[in-house]
Design a protein around this motif. Structure first.
Motif, PDB file in Angstrom:
ATOM      1  N   PRO A   1      31.024  83.598 -76.992  1.00  0.00           N
ATOM      2  CA  PRO A   1      31.915  84.681 -76.293  1.00  0.00           C
ATOM      3  C   PRO A   1      31.222  84.538 -75.233  1.00  0.00           C
ATOM      4  CG  PRO A   1      30.988  85.087 -78.075  1.00  0.00           C
ATOM      5  CD  PRO A   1      30.154  83.697 -78.103  1.00  0.00           C
ATOM      6  N   LEU A   2      31.853  85.268 -74.065  1.00  0.00           N
ATOM      7  CA  LEU A   2      31.548  86.364 -72.941  1.00  0.00           C
ATOM      8  C   LEU A   2      30.544  87.544 -73.336  1.00  0.00           C
ATOM      9  CD1 LEU A   2      34.884  86.191 -70.314  1.00  0.00           C
ATOM     10  CD2 LEU A   2      32.554  84.126 -70.747  1.00  0.00           C
ATOM     11  N   ASN A   3      29.635  87.625 -72.483  1.00  0.00           N
ATOM     12  CA  ASN A   3      29.081  89.176 -72.277  1.00  0.00           C
ATOM     13  C   ASN A   3      29.179  90.078 -71.170  1.00  0.00           C
ATOM     14  OD1 ASN A   3      27.460  88.562 -75.564  1.00  0.00           O
ATOM     15  ND2 ASN A   3      26.706  87.181 -73.572  1.00  0.00           N
ATOM     16  N   PHE A   4      29.042  91.657 -70.899  1.00  0.00           N
ATOM     17  CA  PHE A   4      28.980  92.076 -69.970  1.00  0.00           C
ATOM     18  C   PHE A   4      27.907  92.533 -70.168  1.00  0.00           C
ATOM     19  CE2 PHE A   4      32.413  93.712 -73.418  1.00  0.00           C
ATOM     20  CZ  PHE A   4      31.992  94.803 -73.865  1.00  0.00           C
ATOM     21  N   GLN A   5      27.372  93.726 -68.521  1.00  0.00           N
ATOM     22  CA  GLN A   5      26.697  94.471 -68.990  1.00  0.00           C
ATOM     23  C   GLN A   5      27.459  96.085 -68.556  1.00  0.00           C
ATOM     24  OE1 GLN A   5      23.305  93.952 -70.055  1.00  0.00           O
ATOM     25  NE2 GLN A   5      24.403  91.621 -70.001  1.00  0.00           N
ATOM     26  N   ARG A   6      28.419  95.929 -67.889  1.00  0.00           N
ATOM     27  CA  ARG A   6      29.639  97.431 -67.723  1.00  0.00           C
ATOM     28  C   ARG A   6      30.072  97.856 -68.125  1.00  0.00           C
ATOM     29  NH1 ARG A   6      31.278  95.945 -61.981  1.00  0.00           N
ATOM     30  NH2 ARG A   6      30.225  94.729 -60.761  1.00  0.00           N
ATOM     31  N   SER A   7      30.978  99.043 -67.976  1.00  0.00           N
ATOM     32  CA  SER A   7      31.268  99.700 -68.846  1.00  0.00           C
ATOM     33  C   SER A   7      32.616  98.288 -69.478  1.00  0.00           C
ATOM     34  CB  SER A   7      32.146 100.897 -67.919  1.00  0.00           C
ATOM     35  OG  SER A   7      32.974 100.362 -67.539  1.00  0.00           O
ATOM     36  N   PRO A   8      33.657  98.712 -70.276  1.00  0.00           N
ATOM     37  CA  PRO A   8      34.134  97.579 -70.657  1.00  0.00           C
ATOM     38  C   PRO A   8      35.586  97.490 -70.256  1.00  0.00           C
ATOM     39  CG  PRO A   8      33.990  98.780 -72.515  1.00  0.00           C
ATOM     40  CD  PRO A   8      32.824  99.590 -71.687  1.00  0.00           C
ATOM     41  N   ALA A   9      36.058  98.699 -69.233  1.00  0.00           N
ATOM     42  CA  ALA A   9      36.897  98.973 -68.065  1.00  0.00           C
ATOM     43  C   ALA A   9      36.681  98.471 -66.859  1.00  0.00           C
ATOM     44  CB  ALA A   9      37.408 100.312 -68.423  1.00  0.00           C
ATOM     45  N   GLU A  10      35.030  98.629 -66.511  1.00  0.00           N
ATOM     46  CA  GLU A  10      34.797  97.753 -65.375  1.00  0.00           C
ATOM     47  C   GLU A  10      35.059  96.746 -65.767  1.00  0.00           C
ATOM     48  OE1 GLU A  10      32.057 101.156 -63.284  1.00  0.00           O
ATOM     49  OE2 GLU A  10      31.310  99.521 -65.346  1.00  0.00           O
ATOM     50  N   ALA A  11      33.488  95.811 -67.170  1.00  0.00           N
ATOM     51  CA  ALA A  11      34.352  94.268 -67.056  1.00  0.00           C
ATOM     52  C   ALA A  11      35.963  93.544 -67.474  1.00  0.00           C
ATOM     53  CB  ALA A  11      33.463  94.248 -68.615  1.00  0.00           C
ATOM     54  N   MET A  12      36.748  94.724 -67.321  1.00  0.00           N
ATOM     55  CA  MET A  12      37.991  93.876 -67.694  1.00  0.00           C
ATOM     56  C   MET A  12      38.370  93.313 -66.429  1.00  0.00           C
ATOM     57  SD  MET A  12      41.284  95.439 -69.942  1.00  0.00           S
ATOM     58  CE  MET A  12      40.758  95.759 -70.905  1.00  0.00           C
ATOM     59  N   GLU A  13      38.022  94.751 -65.310  1.00  0.00           N
ATOM     60  CA  GLU A  13      39.141  94.397 -64.365  1.00  0.00           C
ATOM     61  C   GLU A  13      38.126  93.090 -64.127  1.00  0.00           C
ATOM     62  OE1 GLU A  13      41.613  96.230 -63.172  1.00  0.00           O
ATOM     63  OE2 GLU A  13      41.204  96.923 -64.804  1.00  0.00           O
ATOM     64  N   VAL A  14      36.956  92.917 -64.003  1.00  0.00           N
ATOM     65  CA  VAL A  14      36.177  91.625 -63.338  1.00  0.00           C
ATOM     66  C   VAL A  14      36.726  90.698 -63.510  1.00  0.00           C
ATOM     67  CG1 VAL A  14      33.884  90.507 -62.842  1.00  0.00           C
ATOM     68  CG2 VAL A  14      34.354  92.591 -62.599  1.00  0.00           C
ATOM     69  N   LEU A  15      37.015  90.749 -65.363  1.00  0.00           N
ATOM     70  CA  LEU A  15      37.702  89.822 -65.170  1.00  0.00           C
ATOM     71  C   LEU A  15      39.318  89.381 -65.443  1.00  0.00           C
ATOM     72  CD1 LEU A  15      37.547  87.462 -67.580  1.00  0.00           C
ATOM     73  CD2 LEU A  15      38.179  88.957 -69.675  1.00  0.00           C
ATOM     74  N   LYS A  16      39.848  90.995 -64.554  1.00  0.00           N
ATOM     75  CA  LYS A  16      41.082  89.460 -64.548  1.00  0.00           C
ATOM     76  C   LYS A  16      41.628  89.818 -63.622  1.00  0.00           C
ATOM     77  CE  LYS A  16      43.962  93.800 -65.482  1.00  0.00           C
ATOM     78  NZ  LYS A  16      44.706  94.860 -65.671  1.00  0.00           N
ATOM     79  N   SER A  17      40.620  90.597 -62.698  1.00  0.00           N
ATOM     80  CA  SER A  17      40.233  90.053 -60.759  1.00  0.00           C
ATOM     81  C   SER A  17      40.038  88.001 -61.223  1.00  0.00           C
ATOM     82  CB  SER A  17      39.316  90.545 -59.992  1.00  0.00           C
ATOM     83  OG  SER A  17      39.314  90.350 -58.837  1.00  0.00           O
ATOM     84  N   ALA A  18      39.333  87.892 -61.721  1.00  0.00           N
ATOM     85  CA  ALA A  18      38.918  86.705 -61.569  1.00  0.00           C
ATOM     86  C   ALA A  18      40.614  85.898 -62.413  1.00  0.00           C
ATOM     87  CB  ALA A  18      37.414  86.053 -62.721  1.00  0.00           C
ATOM     88  N   ILE A  19      40.739  85.910 -63.463  1.00  0.00           N
ATOM     89  CA  ILE A  19      41.908  85.476 -63.723  1.00  0.00           C
ATOM     90  C   ILE A  19      42.988  85.130 -62.511  1.00  0.00           C
ATOM     91  CG2 ILE A  19      43.707  85.197 -65.324  1.00  0.00           C
ATOM     92  CD1 ILE A  19      41.654  86.086 -67.191  1.00  0.00           C
ATOM     93  N   GLY A  20      42.543  86.580 -61.604  1.00  0.00           N
ATOM     94  CA  GLY A  20      44.093  86.769 -60.650  1.00  0.00           C
ATOM     95  C   GLY A  20      44.251  85.465 -59.397  1.00  0.00           C
TER      96      GLY A  20
END
Length: 120
Positions: free
Chosen positions: A29-48
């Motif tokens: 799995p992937l791990n994150f350090q930020r809040s779930p909402a912030e991590a989700m935005e990073v992931l969405k931006s990367a996939i974009g």
């Protein structure tokens, strides 16, 4: 953890999942350090930044994307489920049709891992 869960991989080798137990389908799995909402935005931006992707569902800590292949227009479903307690992103990437995928789903998820490394 969320009530929602990821779909299990079929027996065919065209799927990877962080929740699979067998070597052929299992992936870290992937791990994150930020809040779930912030991590989700990073992931969405990367996939974009990736070609032929479409977000088809976002529900709380769950994302569902469609990835379409260039030549034959095959669609793969990619799901992400954020676990705020363990700061882990579980995911599943699977082809909708066919049997094998020549490792496309695993490579895609490792590419996404590299895109978000150290940013989530």
């Amino acid at each position: 953890m969320n009530r929602r869960s990821l779909t299990s991989c079929p027996s065919s080798p065209n799927c990877v999942s962080t929740q699979a137990q067998d070597e052929g389908h299992a992936i870290r799995p992937l791990n994150f350090q930020r809040s779930p909402a912030e991590a989700m935005e990073v992931l969405k931006s990367a996939i974009g930044t990736l070609p032929r992707t479409r977000l088809v569902e976002q529900d709380g800590l769950y994302l569902h994307y469609e990835f379409t292949s260039l030549l034959l227009r095959f669609v793969d479903d990619v799901e992400f489920l954020f676990d705020s307690e363990t700061k882990t992103v579980h995911f599943r990437s699977a082809s909708r049709v066919g049997y094998g995928d020549f490792g496309v789903n695993r490579r895609r998820m490792e590419d996404i891992r590299r895109l978000v490394a150290g940013k989530m």
